[in-house]
Design a protein around this motif. Structure first.
Motif, short mmCIF file in Angstrom:
data_model
loop_
_atom_site.label_atom_id
_atom_site.label_comp_id
_atom_site.label_asym_id
_atom_site.label_seq_id
_atom_site.Cartn_x
_atom_site.Cartn_y
_atom_site.Cartn_z
N VAL A 1 -26.22 38.63 56.04
CA VAL A 1 -25.07 37.80 55.26
C VAL A 1 -24.34 37.21 56.65
CG1 VAL A 1 -22.76 38.10 54.16
CG2 VAL A 1 -24.83 39.50 53.42
N ALA B 1 -21.95 43.96 56.80
CA ALA B 1 -21.83 43.87 55.41
C ALA B 1 -23.18 43.36 54.70
CB ALA B 1 -20.72 43.06 55.19
N THR C 1 -20.81 35.33 57.85
CA THR C 1 -19.60 35.48 57.50
C THR C 1 -18.92 34.16 58.29
OG1 THR C 1 -19.34 37.55 57.47
CG2 THR C 1 -17.44 37.00 57.63
N LEU D 1 -21.51 43.34 48.43
CA LEU D 1 -21.71 43.49 49.81
C LEU D 1 -21.49 44.98 50.14
CD1 LEU D 1 -19.79 40.53 51.29
CD2 LEU D 1 -22.13 40.57 50.86
N HIS E 1 -18.39 35.05 52.50
CA HIS E 1 -19.91 35.57 52.95
C HIS E 1 -20.94 34.72 52.05
CE1 HIS E 1 -17.53 39.05 54.50
NE2 HIS E 1 -16.71 38.88 53.29
N LEU F 1 -26.15 42.73 51.92
CA LEU F 1 -26.31 42.84 50.39
C LEU F 1 -26.48 44.27 50.03
CD1 LEU F 1 -28.08 39.46 49.62
CD2 LEU F 1 -25.97 40.13 48.72
N CYS G 1 -25.31 34.36 51.71
CA CYS G 1 -26.63 34.86 52.07
C CYS G 1 -27.38 34.10 53.15
CB CYS G 1 -27.25 34.87 50.67
SG CYS G 1 -29.11 35.61 50.93
#
Length: 477
Positions: free
Chosen positions: A224, A215, A226, A208, A194, A217, A196
């Protein structure tokens, strides 16, 4: 140009024949091309192998005599001791081997790949106190049958080990030029990362809000991204093996890793899939418990189909483990066999006992703890074990089961029929017919599938395609 020299009848991909023809014509010859580069073996750290060189003001660089080898590494510094001072004291505590004047040891150490490029030779003669290894001791053991390592080893360490062995062979110290017979470059283990979206910084799971979509922050609700990447501490996507073992057991963890992907492919970690392996082991446990508890069957009716499936599984596992190292398909074969045995209504028949005995013996390398416990359960039952199995020995001391060729010859195989690339049906044939492609084609053309989809529609077969394995036949009409 090349075809005019070697002849139009020669296949352009037949390299050896082309080289031989060009050599005969005096127009070319074969050669080996080595793209070797200098190997910088020195490292500025203490824990490597000391370089046996003494620097002398008058004599220059002097090799350490054989009777002074091996060199003891620089001592580990004590708390409060200056490491630089300790290293300098160690380096200057030596005289020049040539003139006896003041000398200074080389403080650089060798790259660890220098040691690991020949350690397999030392393994074969580890008790030798006179030399690194003796030729008569290492030659019967080498080359190493299989080299297993990460893909980075295939680039670096494998090259260094081959270079070292070629050099030792040139010096007459070993009888083989190549150190390894085969290479298995294992794949990487991948995990979910993950980051930012704004800063590109890798995030830890506790940062998260995993309950919310995407998910985000927890602190600011920022977006975020992934991805699935190689496991790394810096990316916070590693999995602690100890936690997996504590929750699921070592056998389940091992089965998941071996079944999830082929050894040479990347493995994407999935916590949810581990539970599936655990449930499978529980089903086998239930099967073995029921088999051990059942009374020996008095039904004289044999079950040849179940025996055939057992021996097919033995054949597949033997090939997957000892020939191709296809560990994931080996686990899949065990799953198929356990399902076939579980489908049997009478768990006390000799065929089921034979199948369960083979299943546990072949499961043992993958799940040694569970297989051992289940074997004890079966061996203490009142069933007569098949020939070759020993009731008083643990599962890891049993011989590997052997399959009977006669049973496999009597078995059948399913062949899929395609017409124009589209699957139209299938038919059963004796397994031996898969080796006779002409007979297989003739049988397929006489099947109900061909009568309906080819001749029934007034079409003619222009070409027949049978891929390797002969489990599919495609008619181009």
């Amino acid at each position: 140009m090349l075809r005019s020299l070697v002849g139009s009848e020669m296949c352009i991909r037949d390299r050896d024949a082309i080289v031989a023809r060009l050599t005969d014509l005096g127009a070319g010859e074969s050669s080996e091309v080595w793209r070797m580069r200098d190997w910088l073996v020195s490292r500025q750290r203490r824990w490597g192998t000391p370089i046996p060189i003494v620097h002398c003001h008058d004599c220059g660089e002097v090799p350490v005599p054989d009777n002074q080898l091996p060199i003891e590494p620089a001592p580990v510094t004590k708390p409060g001791q200056d490491a630089e001072v300790a290293l300098s004291q160690w380096a200057e505590s030596v005289a020049c081997p040539s003139c006896g004047g003041a000398g200074r040891r080389e403080t650089d150490t060798m790259d660890t790949f220098v040691d690991s490029s020949w350690y397999f030779l030392r393994y074969c003669d580890a008790g030798n106190s006179e030399e690194a290894f003796a030729k008569h001791a290492v030659d019967p053991w080498l080359p190493v049958p299989r080299y297993v390592g990460g893909i980075e080893h295939a680039i670096l360490h494998l090259l260094y080990a081959r270079f070292m062995t070629h050099a030792l062979h040139h010096l007459g110290l070993v009888g083989h030029k190549e150190p390894f017979k085969a290479l298995l470059a294992q794949g990487m283990v991948l995990g979910t990362t993950h980051k930012c979206k704004e800063t590109g910084q890798y995030l830890q799971p506790h940062q998260l809000d995993l309950s919310a979509p995407g998910a985000p922050l927890k602190t600011c609700g920022g977006a975020v991204t992934t991805a699935v990447e190689k496991m790394s501490k810096s990316k916070y996507n590693g999995v602690e093996p100890g936690e997996v073992v504590r929750e699921w057991g070592a056998d389940t963890a091992r089965l998941f890793v071996l079944f999830k992907a082929p050894p040479a492919a990347a493995l994407e970690w999935d916590d949810r899939a581990i539970a599936g392996q655990h449930r499978w082991l529980q089903r086998i446990w239930t099967l073995v418990h029921q088999c051990a508890a059942a009374s020996p069957s008095e039904d004289p009716q044999p079950y040849p189909e179940l025996r055939t499936k057992t021996h097919k599984a033995i054949q597949q596992l033997t090939r997957d483990l000892f020939e191709t190292q296809s560990l994931n398909t080996a686990v899949a074969g065990l799953m198929t066999l356990s399902n076939e045995l579980s489908a049997s209504s009478d768990r006390g028949t000799p065929e089921v006992v034979e199948g369960v005995s083979a299943l546990l013996t072949m499961l043992a390398p993958f799940a040694p703890h569970a297989a051992s416990e289940m074997w004890r359960m079966l061996s203490e039952s009142q069933h007569a074990l098949p020939l070759g199995y020993c009731r008083n020995s643990c599962v890891h001391e049993q011989i590997w089961p052997e399959y009977e060729e006669e049973l496999l010859r009597l078995s059948t195989a399913t062949v899929v029929i395609q017409v124009g690339g589209k699957t139209r049906g299938s038919f059963e044939v004796p397994a031996d017919l898969l080796k006779d492609l002409d007979g297989l084609e003739e049988t397929a053309l006489g099947s109900d599938v061909a009568k309906k989809w080819i001749f029934g529609k007034g079409k003619k077969v222009r070409r027949t395609i049978i891929p390797k394995g002969a489990k599919l036949i495609n008619f181009v009409v």
